[in-house]
Design a protein around this motif. Structure first.
Motif, short mmCIF file in Angstrom:
data_model
loop_
_atom_site.label_atom_id
_atom_site.label_comp_id
_atom_site.label_asym_id
_atom_site.label_seq_id
_atom_site.Cartn_x
_atom_site.Cartn_y
_atom_site.Cartn_z
N MET A 194 26.03 59.98 118.77
CA MET A 194 25.74 58.65 118.24
C MET A 194 27.00 57.78 118.13
N GLN B 250 22.11 52.97 110.89
CA GLN B 250 21.86 52.55 112.28
C GLN B 250 20.83 51.43 112.36
N THR C 164 20.01 45.23 106.05
CA THR C 164 19.26 44.24 106.83
C THR C 164 17.77 44.25 106.46
N VAL D 288 6.42 61.79 120.23
CA VAL D 288 7.14 60.52 120.10
C VAL D 288 6.18 59.35 120.34
N ARG D 289 5.36 59.47 121.38
CA ARG D 289 4.38 58.41 121.65
C ARG D 289 3.45 58.20 120.46
N LEU E 214 5.26 56.28 117.75
CA LEU E 214 5.53 54.89 118.11
C LEU E 214 4.24 54.07 118.15
N ARG E 215 3.12 54.74 118.46
CA ARG E 215 1.82 54.05 118.49
C ARG E 215 1.40 53.70 117.07
N PRO F 190 4.89 50.99 114.93
CA PRO F 190 5.69 50.26 115.93
C PRO F 190 7.08 49.87 115.41
N HIS F 191 7.27 49.91 114.10
CA HIS F 191 8.57 49.52 113.54
C HIS F 191 9.44 50.72 113.23
N LYS G 285 12.03 53.67 113.93
CA LYS G 285 13.10 53.86 114.91
C LYS G 285 13.40 55.36 115.01
N ILE G 286 13.10 55.91 116.18
CA ILE G 286 13.28 57.35 116.42
C ILE G 286 14.63 57.58 117.07
N HIS G 287 15.35 58.57 116.55
CA HIS G 287 16.65 58.97 117.12
C HIS G 287 16.59 60.46 117.40
N LEU G 288 16.67 60.82 118.66
CA LEU G 288 16.61 62.24 119.02
C LEU G 288 17.93 62.68 119.62
N GLU H 211 19.67 56.96 121.96
CA GLU H 211 19.04 57.07 120.64
C GLU H 211 17.60 57.55 120.74
N PRO I 71 4.30 53.45 123.74
CA PRO I 71 3.89 52.30 122.92
C PRO I 71 5.10 51.40 122.66
N ALA J 14 7.97 47.06 117.45
CA ALA J 14 7.83 45.79 116.73
C ALA J 14 8.94 44.84 117.16
#
Lengths: 401, 401
Positions: free
Chosen positions: A28, A290, A316, A340-341, A344-345, A348-349, A351-354, B35, B309, B312
């Motif tokens: 990162m 992040q 923020t 993950v899909r 995210l479905r 939508p907001h 934030k995935i970090h892998l 990320e 997907p 946002a």
């Protein structure tokens, strides 16, 4: 040094920062470096490690081997770390050879040795639980009596994520554990086990020039000694205590000569705080930055070790929650990408970090940051998302229509 | 294909996305990919190019060579681009060979050929200025008369950043220019030159499954045909026009079968909008999303081409301004790193993005994003910051104390 794994191209006229270590923290740092126009040279253990997957200039080598370190730092403006395990004598030798090591070993030793850390913190007046060095069964017995049996026994070095910590339930168990560990040459210390209300983390960054920038203090939720969640800012924290925590972290950074990020893990007991652990690098309790702060801990760490001016650390969003994705006891059949899909479905907001790591039970594979307005709703979303990535089921029984 | 420049390690179980092209757009896709736990394979022209500096898996080759393309896409889940210059017959051949190319050439052709684009947009009812194909001096003369001399002559293909566009000042000049260009076999079109109030950009992303997500419409400030600044959201834009612009962009994405990011550059004339250009990739007018939107255009592009997907697209601040740093006529003596320090010292909340490129006059070397509450104050800060990075002086005479 076995091989130079990649093409050592760097941005013309910009700094090269050597990062020792190849885990997710180095990975990162690379995202921050790319955007700042810097580039990272990595000293990695393997070509397919988390950070090596995403860097161009990768040297494969052993961070305990001085010659490997020497090759890795050639031409670099600064050298920093994603872990605390480089032998300090090597770091000192690099400094003597004119290399810009950040943070320096005289600071790092406080993140490496819990006894040295507590001794020094006590000297500078930072709040620490009562503690003692334990070099014999007698030492242990004396400390047991002093704290009425509320003993936390710790290996002075090498502990992390709950490893190297013991909570003996009786004087006999303490005696047995100490006898056993001393026989294995494990240097020990003990401290008073606190009945704390919760854990907090105060992070700051500091430059070699002495600039210090704190982030808001967060609550850190632990499970089996592993950070599983952080809530930024720490809910319900009194302004007095928030101020004190940030001040203590800044004081520690300055007094110990820390450069780069410093995470100060704290116990909150009523309206008091006590320092638990220090880390001198980006830290799990800072991952929320992040997506929740103007400057992420990875960008700030790079800026700090390069002695650049530090970035603004405002939030923020009103709340940002980080939930770790730890490998489940059994890896579900559903491919990770489909999990993950799913997240995210539904969110939508989020934030995935892998981290690009192979599944292993209990392993930190990634984290999810969710920002929002309401603490409990945001926590719930982050927890659900992280759980779905590891377990492939919605913990709240949600069924997609 | 000359060499495989790096170590082809990727995240286990995750998608590999092949990106054709090695510029700053590919570079910034990599930060998003890291990320998300994806990793990128790059088909790059040079090892030290902007994107190749920061990727592990880099193949050096020629994007007009089918064999190079074939090697670059091996095992990739999807193939996408940081430019529009890959020959469509090669892309079609890849698709015929079962490769997942996003966007497909039948969409891309509208970003490659301005006449095909305008013809199609007119068909679907999207607002475009009057236009005509120009294959002879007679065509040109007829169009000149039709639009009362308000002619903008364009090369159908290959124009960018103000190249390939001519504004003849008389019928004679038009005739000369057309004669000259046709003699060079440059396919031409002409459109009515609009007396527009300002330029806007409406960006959306679309997945192969048909999900569409728009960002807020921004104002794009151009200088000599190059985008130098964007203001998000476009100040004073009526909700009706903002809605129409986003709707037109979504309609174009859907009707043309665009996947990934789509930038629709627009002219605003009073309360009307007209489509100027299309780009089917991350775009300069979307750089603000890195620091001003929940999902950046780089993350969204990757999600879209992988049919994940979409994220946002809310703004994370009331205003975000992007200012480009274009190489000054003469590169100042002050090292770039010191200019970066200067900006970060004065504006701790400014986010600097540099592309790792050698200085060249007029070259896009990076950009600065600044978020704030007040449009004019935020613009001023972004402009000052970008100017300091290119010119090493504060345009407002600021002197550091």
């Amino acid at each position: 040094m076995n091989t130079a794994a990649a093409h050592p191209a760097h941005a013309p006229g910009m700094d090269v920062v050597t990062v020792i270590g190849d885990g997710q923290l180095a990975r990162m740092m690379q995202t921050a470096a790319i955007e700042l126009g810097q580039s990272i040279r990595l000293l990695a253990g393997a070509e397919d490690s988390s950070a090596a997957q995403v860097c161009a200039d990768v040297l494969i080598g052993d961070y305990t081997d001085y010659d490997d370190l020497l090759r890795a730092v050639e031409g670099a403006s600064a050298v920093t770390f994603d872990h605390e395990h480089v032998p300090n004598e090597h770091l000192q030798a690099l400094i003597d050879a004119g290399v810009n090591v950040q943070p320096v070993p005289s600071a790092l030793v406080h993140a490496q040795d819990k006894l040295i850390m507590r001794t020094r913190l006590k000297e500078i007046g930072a709040p620490v639980p009562e503690f003692a060095e334990i070099t014999s069964v007698d030492d242990a017995a004396r400390f047991y009596e002093l704290v009425d049996g509320a003993v936390c026994l710790k290996a002075r070095r090498g502990g992390y994520d709950g490893h190297g910590v013991w909570f003996p339930k009786s004087a006999e168990e303490l005696q047995e554990t100490v006898t056993d560990l001393l026989a294995k040459d494990v240097p020990l210390m003990a401290e008073r086990k606190l009945a704390f209300d919760r854990e907090l983390s105060a992070m700051v960054a500091r430059t070699p020039s002495g600039e210090v920038a704190p982030w808001p203090v967060v609550e850190s939720v632990q499970s089996d000694g592993i950070c599983v969640e952080t809530i930024a800012p720490a809910p319900g924290l009194s302004p007095r205590l928030a101020g004190q925590a940030a001040e203590v972290a800044g004081q520690i950074a300055t007094e110990l000569g820390v450069t780069g990020d410093l995470a100060v893990e704290l116990f909150q007991v009523g309206e008091e705080i006590f320092v638990n652990e220090l880390a001198m690098r980006p830290h799990n309790t800072g991952h929320w930055t992040q997506d929740g702060s103007t400057t992420s801990q990875f960008e700030q760490h790079l800026r700090a070790v390069l002695d650049y001016p530090l970035g603004a650390t405002d939030m923020t969003a009103p709340v940002t929650v980080m939930a770790n994705t730890l490998g489940a006891a059994t890896n579900p059949e559903m491919p990770v990408m489909d999990r993950v899909r799913g997240v995210l479905r539904r969110f939508p907001h989020a934030k995935i970090h892998l981290y690009g790591k192979e599944y292993r039970a209990g392993r930190k594979l990634g984290h999810v940051n969710v920002s929002g307005r309401d603490v409990e709703a945001t926590r719930r979303e982050a927890q659900l998302a992280a759980h779905y990535i590891t377990d492939a089921v919605w913990a709240d029984g949600f069924i997609e229509s």
